[in-house]
Design a protein around this motif. Structure first.
Motif, PDB file in Angstrom:
ATOM      1  N   MET A  68       8.630   2.678  -4.305  1.00 53.41           N
ATOM      2  CA  MET A  68       7.695   3.537  -5.027  1.00 53.41           C
ATOM      3  C   MET A  68       6.264   3.054  -4.835  1.00 53.41           C
ATOM      4  O   MET A  68       5.343   3.864  -4.724  1.00 53.41           O
ATOM      5  CB  MET A  68       8.035   3.579  -6.523  1.00 53.41           C
ATOM      6  CG  MET A  68       9.259   4.425  -6.844  1.00 53.41           C
ATOM      7  SD  MET A  68       9.034   6.187  -6.447  1.00 53.41           S
ATOM      8  CE  MET A  68       8.055   6.724  -7.834  1.00 53.41           C
ATOM      9  N   MET A  69       6.069   1.743  -4.763  1.00 52.05           N
ATOM     10  CA  MET A  69       4.707   1.235  -4.559  1.00 52.05           C
ATOM     11  C   MET A  69       4.219   1.600  -3.149  1.00 52.05           C
ATOM     12  O   MET A  69       3.051   1.948  -2.970  1.00 52.05           O
ATOM     13  CB  MET A  69       4.644  -0.273  -4.797  1.00 52.05           C
ATOM     14  CG  MET A  69       3.221  -0.793  -4.700  1.00 52.05           C
ATOM     15  SD  MET A  69       3.015  -2.494  -5.256  1.00 52.05           S
ATOM     16  CE  MET A  69       2.754  -2.235  -7.001  1.00 52.05           C
ATOM     17  N   VAL A  70       5.126   1.516  -2.178  1.00 54.87           N
ATOM     18  CA  VAL A  70       4.755   1.896  -0.809  1.00 54.87           C
ATOM     19  C   VAL A  70       4.355   3.373  -0.763  1.00 54.87           C
ATOM     20  O   VAL A  70       3.371   3.752  -0.127  1.00 54.87           O
ATOM     21  CB  VAL A  70       5.921   1.609   0.167  1.00 54.87           C
ATOM     22  CG1 VAL A  70       5.632   2.225   1.523  1.00 54.87           C
ATOM     23  CG2 VAL A  70       6.144   0.114   0.294  1.00 54.87           C
ATOM     24  N   MET A  71       5.125   4.207  -1.466  1.00 56.23           N
ATOM     25  CA  MET A  71       4.783   5.633  -1.503  1.00 56.23           C
ATOM     26  C   MET A  71       3.461   5.834  -2.240  1.00 56.23           C
ATOM     27  O   MET A  71       2.667   6.711  -1.890  1.00 56.23           O
ATOM     28  CB  MET A  71       5.911   6.416  -2.185  1.00 56.23           C
ATOM     29  CG  MET A  71       5.763   7.934  -2.111  1.00 56.23           C
ATOM     30  SD  MET A  71       5.502   8.588  -0.438  1.00 56.23           S
ATOM     31  CE  MET A  71       7.044   8.161   0.352  1.00 56.23           C
ATOM     32  N   GLY A  72       3.215   5.017  -3.257  1.00 53.47           N
ATOM     33  CA  GLY A  72       1.932   5.062  -3.956  1.00 53.47           C
ATOM     34  C   GLY A  72       0.791   4.739  -3.007  1.00 53.47           C
ATOM     35  O   GLY A  72      -0.274   5.357  -3.063  1.00 53.47           O
ATOM     36  N   ALA A  73       1.007   3.785  -2.130  1.00 50.76           N
ATOM     37  CA  ALA A  73      -0.014   3.416  -1.149  1.00 50.76           C
ATOM     38  C   ALA A  73      -0.297   4.588  -0.206  1.00 50.76           C
ATOM     39  O   ALA A  73      -1.452   4.880   0.106  1.00 50.76           O
ATOM     40  CB  ALA A  73       0.428   2.192  -0.358  1.00 50.76           C
ATOM     41  N   GLU A  74       0.773   5.259   0.226  1.00 53.42           N
ATOM     42  CA  GLU A  74       0.596   6.423   1.113  1.00 53.42           C
ATOM     43  C   GLU A  74      -0.190   7.517   0.410  1.00 53.42           C
ATOM     44  O   GLU A  74      -1.042   8.171   1.005  1.00 53.42           O
ATOM     45  CB  GLU A  74       1.959   6.985   1.535  1.00 53.42           C
ATOM     46  CG  GLU A  74       2.598   6.218   2.686  1.00 53.42           C
ATOM     47  CD  GLU A  74       3.937   6.827   3.118  1.00 53.42           C
ATOM     48  OE1 GLU A  74       4.844   6.025   3.423  1.00 53.42           O
ATOM     49  OE2 GLU A  74       4.050   8.070   3.140  1.00 53.42           O
ATOM     50  N   PHE A  75       0.139   7.712  -0.861  1.00 50.80           N
ATOM     51  CA  PHE A  75      -0.588   8.717  -1.641  1.00 50.80           C
ATOM     52  C   PHE A  75      -2.072   8.348  -1.737  1.00 50.80           C
ATOM     53  O   PHE A  75      -2.951   9.188  -1.534  1.00 50.80           O
ATOM     54  CB  PHE A  75       0.028   8.849  -3.037  1.00 50.80           C
ATOM     55  CG  PHE A  75      -0.848   9.584  -4.007  1.00 50.80           C
ATOM     56  CD1 PHE A  75      -1.465   8.920  -5.064  1.00 50.80           C
ATOM     57  CD2 PHE A  75      -1.086  10.948  -3.863  1.00 50.80           C
ATOM     58  CE1 PHE A  75      -2.286   9.600  -5.954  1.00 50.80           C
ATOM     59  CE2 PHE A  75      -1.919  11.631  -4.745  1.00 50.80           C
ATOM     60  CZ  PHE A  75      -2.521  10.954  -5.795  1.00 50.80           C
TER      61      PHE A  75
END
Lengths: 439, 426
Positions: free
Chosen positions: B216-223
């Motif tokens: 989820m943090m990685v996806m947060g970074a992409e966002f």
């Protein structure tokens, strides 16, 4: 008379060309100056500073530098001296002469244990030049303080360059600083703090003997000011509908207030400590504005009477809660601390500071332990600094408990700008537990 | 965090998990005879209804029981309404993750030993109130908990998408503070009885949920990379932080000797309370449920978790200080009522303690809150949360496309960064 009026008055006097003049100069104007401040005294100081015993003053203007309400810490005299050098060239120098209060015994006694004049002299003479040298070490030519010209320990007199000659002026004390100015100040502060931490490390804890800040473990002489302001605050707040609880809480802080202040200044061993300026507010900052755009370009910090070894919180909470525009005071303190911290930690790293440098979040937590000082500054200090009624604005009015002093303090809390910020922040301080006697 | 589909069961599913085979009249009759201390008690009617729909890959299955019985010597029958909660081994991966957290053991211990004692303590205070569903029985052999059916007393779940308003929030914090106070007092009277619970969502024994938080943090970074208000400054910081996420979060759960510690709920969000409403839709009462992740920790665990999953925005962003003060008052009043002799933090000390545990707001906001705000329930299952495959990434992308969540993240990342929570420090 405002500062800029004074500058204008001095500049209107015609400049003389360099030629031999009699020692008692008919061009000398010395107004309202201490007795010992003679042309001869200044001439001797110039000769020592420049290492030139042939210096001769050809024209001298001496005037008081500030009005009431703008300085509670001593007598400031502005000097413009035109003099000839050994090689015949003519030079104009602008200086500020800072000396202690002369006539008022009460003030002398009240301030004595804080030793503000000796401290400031030792700071300007010994410490500030070393901090400047440390910045040079990392090729940072940033100017943080004024250049010291002379230090006279016998008379408790400091002479330094008059920055107004370089177009540094005092910012508007009543509106507070904007974001750009706040950042400029914090950049200087960060470098001053960092170099002081390094200096202390290299010189075997030499700065730790500065332990007489505004709250300290040696004296409570300023208690009448702080507690008097607290009581005046409580009286005023009690009149605001819905704020009665806060008035009670302020009143209930009286017995513990000095102790809570001292804890802010107590050196916490696990934390990072620095040489704090100790009185960092608008009036101890001089600003150079760009002629064309009116934008602030540079700032210089002055007035090192209250330096103390301790937490950076001492300066950060004091500055951020006394000297900012309303919106910044309310909403941007965290962001400004972050800005300060980046420069502070970066400077420490460049100077190869040996002890542990805290992370930003650790630093944030360390500051939070001292957050009482932010409340103290907003409630008890800012109202003094923003005061508009200057007739009774002097050291006695702060420190005494007579009717004149009480009236002065009450008047401070009548200021609409002060009331506005207090109305906003009292609930927040309360919610954060900063109004609790058992915090 | 993982029981998000409770309220969906009524809608689409017609196919339910069957009730446990051992749950029959004979079992229940013996049980009631024992609990009511009445060997002559007889069951006259029994209704057993499965309550968990199939297709939900979660760890527990609920069965609704209505039993009518007559006590010996009595004429009029009585009714008992119960929920039977059992562990269900659907997916071996999920099961093994949950058993690593000792989720069902913890909850059984809570319902059998702990919650009844906490209830007794609260009953003895000046303002007693009901905090938990009453336990009928905990069956270790069958991995089952039987407690009163709160639906009978008209308790329902709140709307997880809307979040709590001030009234609900105050009620929840009041209950939480009383639970925390009672647990501190219980552990003082019986030292060690609660401190041994140490399998919270972040713990020193397992990192089974690690992939969920990290992904989820990685996806947060992409966002953040693609978001104009944020940019790759934040994307890079989050990517760098991923490898330390678990350690920094677990530190918040480690109890510190010089701080106030208690038994935290461990999963304290909107869906783990049940509410009873009045005629005008005003909340009358609230019961705390789901104690799979309770552990001995700082109250920062529950408070930050709650604040970052369950509140309406304006409360979450502007009133947290006031909420902490409110919680603190109830905590202290209850501790004093219970004659607690241990360390009671002042408000300021609690504020500092919560600041110390602030990192957990990062993990919870970027991971848990995203899931909890998600309204796209296709492919919304536990596997999608854990796996780093295409399906998992798609699901996480969907979570981060939720507008409300995006607004929250845009607000939070700069605030986190300002106080150094996004920095890799060690």
């Amino acid at each position: 008379m405002s500062v800029s009026d004074l500058i204008g008055a001095l500049d209107a006097i015609p400049k003389l060309s360099g030629s031999a003049a009699p020692s008692t100069n008919s061009n000398s104007v010395i107004m309202d100056a201490p007795d010992w401040l003679t042309e001869s005294y200044i001439q001797d100081a110039l000769r020592d500073f420049y290492g030139d015993q042939r210096i001769k003053i050809t024209c001298l203007q001496v005037h008081p530098a500030l009005g009431k309400g703008e300085n509670y810490g001593g007598v400031l005299t502005r000097v413009k001296a035109q003099f000839t050098r050994r090689d015949g060239t003519c030079q104009i120098g602008h200086y500020i002469i800072k000396s202690s209060f002369e006539s008022d015994e009460f003030s002398r006694n009240a301030m004595e244990p804080y030793d503000i004049f000796n401290r400031e002299m030792s700071i300007y003479e010994q410490i500030l030049p070393k901090l400047k040298a440390l910045l040079h070490e990392i090729e940072d030519g940033e100017e943080i303080f004024a250049e010291t010209m002379a230090v006279d320990y016998d008379r408790s007199v400091l002479i330094f360059e008059d920055l107004s000659a370089r177009k540094f002026v005092m910012p508007d004390r009543l509106t507070g600083l904007d974001l750009k100015l706040a950042r400029l100040v914090l950049r200087k502060l960060a470098k001053m703090h960092a170099t002081s931490a390094v200096l202390n490390e290299r010189e075997d804890h030499a700065l730790e003997s500065y332990d007489r800040g505004m709250f300290n473990r040696h004296t409570d002489n300023y208690a009448p000011c702080f507690l008097g302001m607290l009581q005046a605050a409580s009286r005023r707040v009690a009149q605001w509908p819905g704020y009665e609880l806060y008035a009670e809480k302020l009143e209930a802080l009286l017995p513990v207030y000095m102790e809570l202040g001292k804890r802010v200044f107590d050196v916490s061993p696990g934390q990072i400590n620095v040489l704090a300026h100790g009185d960092l507010w608008t009036n101890n900052v001089l600003v150079k504005y760009d002629k064309e755009t009116g934008e602030a370009e540079d700032v210089i910090l002055i007035d090192f009477q209250y330096v103390a070894w301790g937490s950076p919180a001492i300066d950060l909470f004091y500055f951020l809660n006394s000297s900012l525009e309303f919106d910044l005071h309310l909403n941007n303190q965290e962001e400004l601390i972050h800005y300060y911290f980046n420069i502070f930690s970066e400077t420490l790293r460049k100077l190869r500071f040996k002890a542990a440098i805290p992370s930003m979040h650790q630093f944030h937590q360390q500051l939070q332990e001292k957050a009482f000082y932010g409340m103290h500054t907003t409630i008890s200090i800012l109202p003094i600094q923003r005061n508009v009624e200057s007739a009774d604005a002097d050291f006695n009015a702060l420190m005494q408990s007579n009717q004149r002093a009480i009236n002065f303090k009450n008047a401070c809390y009548g200021n609409p700008a002060t009331q506005r910020i207090m109305r906003q922040l009292l609930p927040k301080f309360h919610q954060e537990g900063l109004l609790d006697a058992d915090q | 965090m993982v029981e998000q589909h409770k309220e969906n069961k009524e809608e689409a599913a017609t196919d339910f998990h069957p009730s446990p085979v051992w749950l029959n009249e004979s079992y229940l009759e013996s049980l009631l005879q024992s609990k009511k201390k009445d060997a002559g008690l007889r069951i006259t009617q029994l209704d057993i209804k499965p309550a968990t729909a199939k297709g939900e890959n979660y760890a527990s299955v609920m069965t609704r029981v209505k039993v009518t019985y007559v006590k010996s010597g009595a004429k009029t029958p009585e009714e008992g309404y119960y929920i039977v909660k059992t562990t269900y081994e659907n997916d071996p991966v999920i099961s093994s993750i949950f058993s690593g957290y000792q989720a069902s053991t913890t909850e059984m211990l809570m319902y059998e030993k702990v919650l009844p004692k906490l209830s007794d303590l609260i009953d003895g205070t000046q303002e007693p109130e009901k905090l938990f569903a009453q336990t009928l029985h905990v069956d270790y052999e069958h991995d089952a908990i039987i407690f009163e059916d709160l639906a009978v007393s008209k308790h329902v779940l709140a709307d997880r998408l809307a979040g709590f308003d001030l009234e609900h929030t105050h009620m929840a914090l009041r209950k939480l503070a009383k639970m925390h106070a009672a647990a501190a007092a219980l552990n003082e009277r019986q030292p060690g009885v609660l401190t041994k619970l140490d399998h919270g969502i972040f713990n020193r024994h397992t990192e089974g949920f690690g992939p969920f938080f990290q992904n989820m943090m990685v996806m947060g970074a992409e966002f953040a990379d693609k978001c104009p208000e944020l940019g790759s400054y934040y994307g890079n910081k989050l990517r760098a932080l991923v490898k330390r996420l678990m350690e920094y979060s677990t530190r918040v759960y480690d109890p510190q000797p010089d701080e106030f510690n208690t038994l935290v709920h461990g999963d304290f969000w909107v869906n783990n309370v049940m509410l009873r409403y009045g005629e005008k839709k005003e909340p009358l009462d609230m019961i705390l449920i789901d104690f799979q992740f309770s552990s001995w920790s700082s109250p920062a665990v529950d408070l930050h978790y709650f604040f970052n999953t369950s509140l309406q925005n304006k409360i979450r962003f502007h009133q947290q200080d006031a909420l902490i003060q409110f919680y603190h008052k109830v905590l202290v009043d209850t501790l004093k009522d219970l004659k607690y002799g241990g360390y009671i933090p002042s408000l300021r000390q609690l504020v500092l303690q919560l600041e110390k545990g602030k990192f957990i707001t990062v993990s919870v906001s970027l991971a848990c809150q995203g899931i909890m705000l998600n309204d796209q329930t296709d492919n919304a299952d536990f596997n999608a949360l854990i796996q780093d495959d295409e399906r998992g990434r798609n699901f996480r992308r969907v979570v981060y496309s939720n507008k409300r969540f995006q607004e929250i993240v845009k607000n939070l990342l700069p605030a986190f960064d300002r106080i150094g929570l996004l920095d890799v420090t060690d």
